[in-house]
Design a protein around this motif. Structure first.
Motif, PDB file in Angstrom:
ATOM      1  N   ILE A 320      97.391 120.489  77.511  1.00  0.00           N
ATOM      2  CA  ILE A 320      98.709 121.058  77.785  1.00  0.00           C
ATOM      3  C   ILE A 320      98.833 121.283  79.289  1.00  0.00           C
ATOM      4  N   ASP A 321      99.904 120.818  79.878  1.00  0.00           N
ATOM      5  CA  ASP A 321     100.162 121.048  81.299  1.00  0.00           C
ATOM      6  C   ASP A 321     100.977 122.333  81.449  1.00  0.00           C
ATOM      7  N   ILE A 322     100.426 123.303  82.159  1.00  0.00           N
ATOM      8  CA  ILE A 322     101.097 124.589  82.350  1.00  0.00           C
ATOM      9  C   ILE A 322     101.518 124.702  83.816  1.00  0.00           C
ATOM     10  N   TYR A 323     102.789 125.023  84.047  1.00  0.00           N
ATOM     11  CA  TYR A 323     103.343 125.033  85.392  1.00  0.00           C
ATOM     12  C   TYR A 323     103.545 126.440  85.943  1.00  0.00           C
ATOM     13  N   SER A 324     103.482 127.428  85.103  1.00  0.00           N
ATOM     14  CA  SER A 324     103.637 128.811  85.549  1.00  0.00           C
ATOM     15  C   SER A 324     102.288 129.364  85.982  1.00  0.00           C
ATOM     16  N   PRO A 325     102.274 130.438  86.767  1.00  0.00           N
ATOM     17  CA  PRO A 325     101.002 131.015  87.216  1.00  0.00           C
ATOM     18  C   PRO A 325     100.218 131.621  86.051  1.00  0.00           C
ATOM     19  N   GLU A 326      98.935 131.765  86.271  1.00  0.00           N
ATOM     20  CA  GLU A 326      98.086 132.368  85.231  1.00  0.00           C
ATOM     21  C   GLU A 326      98.365 133.858  85.093  1.00  0.00           C
ATOM     22  N   LYS A 327      98.700 134.504  86.200  1.00  0.00           N
ATOM     23  CA  LYS A 327      98.927 135.952  86.193  1.00  0.00           C
ATOM     24  C   LYS A 327     100.206 136.285  86.961  1.00  0.00           C
ATOM     25  N   ASN A 328     100.620 137.531  86.820  1.00  0.00           N
ATOM     26  CA  ASN A 328     101.771 138.069  87.574  1.00  0.00           C
ATOM     27  C   ASN A 328     103.058 137.312  87.312  1.00  0.00           C
ATOM     28  N   THR A 329     103.254 136.942  86.066  1.00  0.00           N
ATOM     29  CA  THR A 329     104.509 136.346  85.647  1.00  0.00           C
ATOM     30  C   THR A 329     104.808 136.823  84.244  1.00  0.00           C
ATOM     31  N   THR A 330     106.053 136.659  83.814  1.00  0.00           N
ATOM     32  CA  THR A 330     106.436 137.101  82.480  1.00  0.00           C
ATOM     33  C   THR A 330     106.867 135.934  81.595  1.00  0.00           C
ATOM     34  N   LEU A 331     106.508 134.714  82.003  1.00  0.00           N
ATOM     35  CA  LEU A 331     106.836 133.547  81.189  1.00  0.00           C
ATOM     36  C   LEU A 331     105.749 132.491  81.314  1.00  0.00           C
ATOM     37  N   VAL A 332     105.747 131.578  80.356  1.00  0.00           N
ATOM     38  CA  VAL A 332     104.838 130.440  80.375  1.00  0.00           C
ATOM     39  C   VAL A 332     105.679 129.180  80.212  1.00  0.00           C
ATOM     40  N   SER A 333     105.569 128.276  81.176  1.00  0.00           N
ATOM     41  CA  SER A 333     106.340 127.044  81.192  1.00  0.00           C
ATOM     42  C   SER A 333     105.376 125.868  81.110  1.00  0.00           C
ATOM     43  N   LEU A 334     105.583 124.951  80.167  1.00  0.00           N
ATOM     44  CA  LEU A 334     104.567 123.932  79.889  1.00  0.00           C
ATOM     45  C   LEU A 334     105.193 122.635  79.406  1.00  0.00           C
ATOM     46  N   SER A 335     104.372 121.610  79.395  1.00  0.00           N
ATOM     47  CA  SER A 335     104.718 120.357  78.728  1.00  0.00           C
ATOM     48  C   SER A 335     103.444 119.790  78.115  1.00  0.00           C
ATOM     49  N   VAL A 336     103.630 118.900  77.168  1.00  0.00           N
ATOM     50  CA  VAL A 336     102.502 118.244  76.504  1.00  0.00           C
ATOM     51  C   VAL A 336     102.653 116.745  76.737  1.00  0.00           C
ATOM     52  N   PRO A 337     101.684 116.115  77.417  1.00  0.00           N
ATOM     53  CA  PRO A 337     101.810 114.683  77.715  1.00  0.00           C
ATOM     54  C   PRO A 337     102.084 113.860  76.464  1.00  0.00           C
ATOM     55  N   HIS A 338     103.019 112.930  76.600  1.00  0.00           N
ATOM     56  CA  HIS A 338     103.374 111.972  75.556  1.00  0.00           C
ATOM     57  C   HIS A 338     104.055 112.615  74.344  1.00  0.00           C
ATOM     58  N   MET A 339     104.543 113.832  74.499  1.00  0.00           N
ATOM     59  CA  MET A 339     105.299 114.475  73.419  1.00  0.00           C
ATOM     60  C   MET A 339     106.644 114.926  73.955  1.00  0.00           C
ATOM     61  N   HIS A 340     107.678 114.701  73.151  1.00  0.00           N
ATOM     62  CA  HIS A 340     109.016 115.079  73.590  1.00  0.00           C
ATOM     63  C   HIS A 340     109.209 116.572  73.386  1.00  0.00           C
ATOM     64  N   LEU A 341     109.764 117.213  74.418  1.00  0.00           N
ATOM     65  CA  LEU A 341     109.985 118.651  74.356  1.00  0.00           C
ATOM     66  C   LEU A 341     110.856 119.054  73.176  1.00  0.00           C
ATOM     67  N   LEU A 342     111.866 118.244  72.881  1.00  0.00           N
ATOM     68  CA  LEU A 342     112.782 118.605  71.806  1.00  0.00           C
ATOM     69  C   LEU A 342     112.106 118.550  70.448  1.00  0.00           C
ATOM     70  N   ASP A 343     111.103 117.671  70.292  1.00  0.00           N
ATOM     71  CA  ASP A 343     110.344 117.643  69.036  1.00  0.00           C
ATOM     72  C   ASP A 343     109.533 118.923  68.880  1.00  0.00           C
ATOM     73  N   ASP A 393     100.023 129.701  67.978  1.00  0.00           N
ATOM     74  CA  ASP A 393      99.616 129.080  66.713  1.00  0.00           C
ATOM     75  C   ASP A 393     100.585 127.980  66.306  1.00  0.00           C
ATOM     76  N   VAL A 394     101.875 128.272  66.362  1.00  0.00           N
ATOM     77  CA  VAL A 394     102.874 127.297  65.921  1.00  0.00           C
ATOM     78  C   VAL A 394     102.934 126.121  66.884  1.00  0.00           C
ATOM     79  N   LEU A 395     102.818 126.373  68.178  1.00  0.00           N
ATOM     80  CA  LEU A 395     102.821 125.277  69.147  1.00  0.00           C
ATOM     81  C   LEU A 395     101.628 124.356  68.922  1.00  0.00           C
ATOM     82  N   LEU A 396     100.452 124.908  68.735  1.00  0.00           N
ATOM     83  CA  LEU A 396      99.263 124.079  68.509  1.00  0.00           C
ATOM     84  C   LEU A 396      99.369 123.322  67.199  1.00  0.00           C
ATOM     85  N   ASP A 397      99.979 123.952  66.180  1.00  0.00           N
ATOM     86  CA  ASP A 397     100.223 123.228  64.924  1.00  0.00           C
ATOM     87  C   ASP A 397     101.167 122.056  65.160  1.00  0.00           C
ATOM     88  N   ALA A 398     102.199 122.282  65.949  1.00  0.00           N
ATOM     89  CA  ALA A 398     103.163 121.220  66.242  1.00  0.00           C
ATOM     90  C   ALA A 398     102.481 120.057  66.953  1.00  0.00           C
TER      91      ALA A 398
END
Length: 405
Positions: A320-343, A393-398
């Motif tokens: 999983i590619d994570i673009y947000s910082p590890e700490k001092n933030t209130t969100l997590v922004s990510l993408s998964v290679p070769h998977m469509h975000l909308l799926d 859990d749900v993201l990893l299941d997806a």
């Protein structure tokens, strides 16, 4: 931790419902937060007991409405530590606030002047300045985040004697990165530029002190800080507000009108044409009161702990590619290679998990990251650790499900 979100959740009745047969897990707070009962009650009270126009009526209900409306201005001024309530201008939200500035400052720009923004900006803090540059012949310049997601050690050279406006986000809505705001503002002020901070993503989480920041303008929206939609704030220093040409004209913002000329009203009314969003303003004040009634540093620490926990779990899972910082933030922004975000988003939604998938109104930033968009989970004070784990859990299941297809 000492903070317990379960104590706050009864104030947010919307969170008790199910979505597609699953408990609702609402993690789209960077887009809009849910509203606590004190905010809902304040809006309902206005319509039940106060409903009238402000300032213009000379009767009982109008007096009550005006008093509540101006008390709200005092509340918001105190919330951001503005020196006077006349520094608070009501708008429809961050977008209108910035457009008000882009129009109002246009008469001060000429060909060759520079408008400086950062590469983190939401379109609302990019497009108005881009269009202003087109209209005036000014140059829009970008202070970039590096490919490593960091700021250049020396970015002073972006601020020149031609810099007339510097506009920067307090915190990125797309990837949760904070700007080194005070340093940037200091550089801009040394060049005599007007300074604007987009605080839409900050005010719900961080105590904001506009006098300490010493920026000319600070803007934010109510709906991202537990308040209503369609209402926002343009804070400005007196001298900065005074030079703005009114973005809209009409009623309320005038002292005297003839067929030959118009004398505009004093601040703040000079920049508030027409009937305002009265119930929204009252609801926004209630949201400020709600936040001020809490231990805000404890809320912030809790929200950051949720984001950090999710970051840790997904980082350990790998792939999983994570673009947000590890700490001092209130969100997590990510993408998964070769998977469509909308799926991914569709599967999460089917399991009752509400997140945001897309470019987050930050196309240039997404292009810099080399992605079409990201999946963003963003946290608020009412979110629980169980919900953070549910998202993981749900993201990893997806991901497992889509890998098998």
């Amino acid at each position: 931790m000492a903070f317990d979100p379960l104590l706050l959740r009864p104030l947010f009745p919307i969170l008790a419902q199910s979505a597609y047969g699953h408990p609702l897990t609402y993690l789209d707070n960077a887009a809009t937060t849910q509203k606590p009962l004190p905010v809902l009650d304040a809006i309902q009270d206005y319509y039940r007991n106060i409903n009238a126009n402000v300032h213009r009526g000379a009767h009982f209900l109008s007096d009550r409405a005006t008093n509540r409306f101006e008390q709200a201005r005092d509340t918001v001024a105190s919330f951001i530590n503005a020196p006077e309530q006349s520094h608070v201008i009501w708008t429809k939200g961050t977008t209108e606030s910035i457009n008000t500035l882009a129009y109002g400052l246009e008469h001060l720009l000429e060909k060759g002047d520079e408008i400086l923004i950062t590469s983190l900006e939401h379109h609302a803090n990019l497009v108005p300045w881009q269009q202003l540059a087109f209209r005036t012949g000014a140059r829009l310049r970008i202070l970039p985040l590096t490919s490593n997601g960091e700021w250049e050690p020396e970015f002073r050279h972006y601020f020149t004697d031609r810099t007339r406006i510097f506009a920067a986000t307090h915190i990125s809505n797309a990837i949760g990165v904070s700007t080194p705001l005070q340093i940037m503002l200091d550089h801009a002020k040394q060049q005599g530029a007007f300074t604007l901070v987009d605080g839409a993503q900050a005010v719900a989480h961080y105590p904001v002190d506009v006098q300490a920041l010493d920026c000319d303008f600070y803007v934010f929206s109510g709906h991202k800080m537990y308040g209503p939609t369609g209402v926002g704030v343009l804070y400005g220093k007196s001298h900065a507000l005074e030079v703005l040409l009114p973005y809209q004209t009409g009623g309320e913002m005038v002292r005297h009108v003839s067929y030959q000329a118009t004398e505009f009203n004093i601040l703040p009314y000079r920049l508030e044409a027409g009937t305002p969003h009265i119930e929204g303003v009252i609801g926004l004040a209630a949201a400020c009161d709600f936040l001020c009634s809490q231990d805000r540093l404890a809320l912030l620490a809790w929200e950051q702990s949720l984001a950090s926990h999710v970051y840790s779990r997904l980082h350990k899972a790998g792939g999983i590619d994570i673009y947000s910082p590890e700490k001092n933030t209130t969100l997590v922004s990510l993408s998964v290679p070769h998977m469509h975000l909308l799926d991914l988003n569709a599967y999460l939604d089917s399991q009752g998990v509400a997140v945001r998938a897309g470019s987050h109104c930050a196309h240039p930033l997404m292009a810099q990251l080399g992605v079409a968009g990201t999946l963003r989970a963003s946290f608020a004070c009412y979110n629980t650790m169980a919900e953070a784990n549910r998202f993981c859990d749900v993201l990893l299941d997806a991901i497992d499900l889509l890998n098998d297809e």
